[in-house]
Design a protein around this motif. Structure first.
Motif, PDB file in Angstrom:
ATOM      1  N   MET A 124       0.843  -1.203   0.000  1.00 14.70           N
ATOM      2  CA  MET A 124       0.000   0.000   0.000  1.00 14.70           C
ATOM      3  C   MET A 124       0.872   1.244   0.000  1.00 14.70           C
ATOM      4  SD  MET A 124      -2.817  -0.620   2.930  1.00 14.70           S
ATOM      5  CE  MET A 124      -4.070  -1.870   2.830  1.00 14.70           C
ATOM      6  N   GLU A 138      -2.812   5.089   1.466  1.00 12.39           N
ATOM      7  CA  GLU A 138      -3.696   3.930   1.640  1.00 12.39           C
ATOM      8  C   GLU A 138      -3.545   3.353   3.036  1.00 12.39           C
ATOM      9  OE1 GLU A 138      -3.877   2.252  -2.950  1.00 12.39           O
ATOM     10  OE2 GLU A 138      -2.144   1.775  -1.707  1.00 12.39           O
ATOM     11  N   GLU A 173      -8.754   9.926   1.942  1.00 13.73           N
ATOM     12  CA  GLU A 173      -9.087   9.022   0.835  1.00 13.73           C
ATOM     13  C   GLU A 173      -9.141   9.803  -0.480  1.00 13.73           C
ATOM     14  OE1 GLU A 173     -11.759   5.123   1.090  1.00 13.73           O
ATOM     15  OE2 GLU A 173     -12.923   6.965   1.217  1.00 13.73           O
ATOM     16  N   GLU A 193      -5.675  10.847  -1.533  1.00 11.54           N
ATOM     17  CA  GLU A 193      -4.954   9.692  -2.100  1.00 11.54           C
ATOM     18  C   GLU A 193      -5.381   9.451  -3.546  1.00 11.54           C
ATOM     19  OE1 GLU A 193      -2.335   6.457  -2.337  1.00 11.54           O
ATOM     20  OE2 GLU A 193      -2.410   8.215  -1.067  1.00 11.54           O
TER      21      GLU A 193
END
Length: 129
Positions: free
Chosen positions: A17, A21, A115, A118
């Motif tokens: 990841m 993440e 999120e 990302e």
């Protein structure tokens, strides 16, 4: 010595990841434990509630400990993680699920923000920006 294949899989997926993440995964884990902690407090299962809230506190403490202090936002993030832990402690001491329930949307908002960041980061990498 035989290893647990499920643990090997989990470890490998974490190692592959991105840092963003991993952060989202940690926040999801904190949220899960806040939800369970709240449910356990409502059921008056205080020992299990403390295990759940303890996991969330460890996550926020860890996130505080790995902050990069070269950025202005770091102080705000530190203050947020500190606030989250103080609220969890308040919920534990008062045995009040409502405190955790009020904390959940704040953590969800933080998780959603990371999120989205990302996703944008991946889009920029894919577009050569």
């Amino acid at each position: 010595m035989q290893s647990n294949p499920i643990m090997q899989y989990k470890e490998q997926s974490i190692n592959t990841m991105s840092k963003g993440e991993q952060l989202v995964t940690l926040l999801n884990e904190a949220l899960k434990n806040l939800h369970y902690g709240s449910m356990m407090l409502k059921d008056k299962n205080y020992a299990t509630a403390e295990k759940c809230t303890g996991k969330s506190k460890r996550i926020f403490s860890y996130l505080s400990s790995v902050l990069d202090w070269n950025y202005e936002i770091t102080h705000d993030l530190y203050d947020l993680y500190y606030f989250f832990n103080q609220e969890i402690i308040k919920a534990e001491v008062k045995r009040d699920a409502a405190v955790l329930d009020e904390l959940v949307p704040l953590v969800e908002q933080m998780r959603d923000t990371w999120e989205e960041a990302e996703k944008l980061s991946h889009m920029n990498k894919n577009n050569g920006v």
